[in-house]
Design an enzyme around this catalytic site. Structure first.
Site, PDB file in Angstrom:
ATOM      1  N   ASP A   1      -4.310  -7.351   2.551  1.00 22.89           N
ATOM      2  CA  ASP A   1      -3.911  -7.138   1.259  1.00 22.89           C
ATOM      3  C   ASP A   1      -2.999  -5.421   0.725  1.00 22.89           C
ATOM      4  O   ASP A   1      -3.501  -4.926   0.957  1.00 22.89           O
ATOM      5  CB  ASP A   1      -4.620  -7.084   0.419  1.00 22.89           C
ATOM      6  CG  ASP A   1      -4.505  -7.646  -1.351  1.00 22.89           C
ATOM      7  OD1 ASP A   1      -4.605  -9.047  -1.602  1.00 22.89           O
ATOM      8  OD2 ASP A   1      -4.855  -6.682  -2.368  1.00 22.89           O
TER       9      ASP A   1
ATOM     10  N   GLU B   1       0.371 -10.529  -3.282  1.00 23.94           N
ATOM     11  CA  GLU B   1       0.568  -9.321  -2.795  1.00 23.94           C
ATOM     12  C   GLU B   1      -0.606  -9.999  -0.958  1.00 23.94           C
ATOM     13  O   GLU B   1      -0.599  -8.551  -0.412  1.00 23.94           O
ATOM     14  CB  GLU B   1       0.826  -8.166  -3.442  1.00 23.94           C
ATOM     15  CG  GLU B   1      -0.906  -8.021  -2.423  1.00 23.94           C
ATOM     16  CD  GLU B   1      -1.644  -8.934  -4.991  1.00 23.94           C
ATOM     17  OE1 GLU B   1      -2.660  -8.700  -5.123  1.00 23.94           O
ATOM     18  OE2 GLU B   1      -1.318  -9.449  -5.186  1.00 23.94           O
TER      19      GLU B   1
END
Length: 312
Positions: free
Chosen positions: A183, A226
């Site tokens: 992430d 993301e």
């Protein structure tokens, strides 16, 4: 008697027009359907196109097969498809559960465009004879169905289907399988400070760095927003953590040029393997990796956290 200048100009123009009229029109390029492809219609990679190369392709569950299926009803080398002269031929390589063309068991068969091919009980294909443009178009259609449009990585649906197949294979054969959840740290800050186009540039760059840092046999997908997921076959959670640390360091060192500004981001990573799970399943493996990712975020970000096997 001399010709008036305007007359010469008119004659030249007429000749130019005449030349354009009578100039031969190039013949359209002939499309010759001479390429055989096996269009996969079952399994995690349904829709994938397998071209029949000059040397032929082998199909089976063995690692050495050109097209590998994780199906216990297939032999290691189940069948071969090759071009022989102007025809394409399917040959049974001594498979226990047989080869079927249009539901008829065969030991050898000349394939026709549109034939349905089944190997064992679960692996199925549709055979097609195409020209170069048609083959390229079919490949593009498959790629667009399994790829994320922004990053070019695999999409979440494909990742989950592929992971299910990998978990099944690893559980049956006692093989190692690990997952790394990645992430981008403080990604919202990039969007807020520089806009969503900058965020897109960061995502593309991170995806490129991650993909280049992995082994050929690893798969990376954009899992959402993301967040990326790496499926790494044949390695333990310790080795997965080493892989994740290499990725983390490469992303931290990379620059993302955007409108004259060099943007930098970092990654947090959570790693888990089937050995860390009470039972081998996709939900358990993803949950273990996600819990580690959460701990990496909570303890400062830009770090790797790995799950511990129950015996450690």
């Amino acid at each position: 008697m001399s010709q008036h200048p305007n007359g010469r100009a008119a004659m030249a123009t007429l000749l130019d027009v005449t030349r354009n009229i009578v100039a031969p029109v190039p013949a359209p390029r002939m499309r010759v359907p001479d390429r055989g492809v096996m269009l996969q219609t079952s399994g995690a990679e349904a829709g994938r196109v397998h071209p029949v190369v000059p040397a032929g392709i082998t199909l089976g569950r063995g690692d050495g097969a050109t097209v590998r299926f994780d199906d216990a009803t297939l032999s290691r080398f189940h069948a071969k498809v090759s071009k022989q002269g102007a025809t394409f031929v399917l040959e049974d390589l001594g498979a226990l559960n047989g080869c079927f063309v249009n539901d008829q068991r065969v030991s050898r068969a000349v394939l026709a465009d549109g034939d349905r091919v089944r190997l064992g009980w679960g692996a199925s294909f549709r055979f097609h004879v195409l020209d170069e443009d048609e083959e390229r178009g079919l490949v593009r259609m498959y790629e667009s169905s399994v790829r994320d449009g922004l990053t070019g990585l695999f999409n979440r649906r494909h990742a989950e289907e592929q992971l299910a197949a990998e978990v099944s294979f690893a559980a049956r054969h006692g093989a190692e399988l690990s997952v790394v959840m990645l992430d981008i740290d403080h990604f919202k800050r990039v969007n807020d400070a520089y806009g969503h186009l900058a965020g897109d540039a960061v995502l593309r760059q991170v995806a490129t760095v991650v993909a280049r840092s992995l082994r050929v046999e690893d798969m990376v997908a954009r899992y959402g927003g993301e967040e990326l997921v790496v499926v790494a076959r044949g390695i333990s959670v310790v080795q997965a953590a080493m892989l994740a640390e290499r990725v983390r360091a490469m992303v931290e060192a990379a620059e993302v040029p955007f409108e004259g500004v060099a943007l930098r981001v970092t990654l947090s990573a959570g790693c888990a393997s089937l050995a860390c799970c009470p039972a081998p399943s996709v939900p358990a493996l993803l949950a273990a990796a996600d819990a580690c990712l959460y701990r990496a975020k909570e303890t400062g970000r830009n770090r790797v956290v790995a799950a511990q096997p129950p015996w450690s």
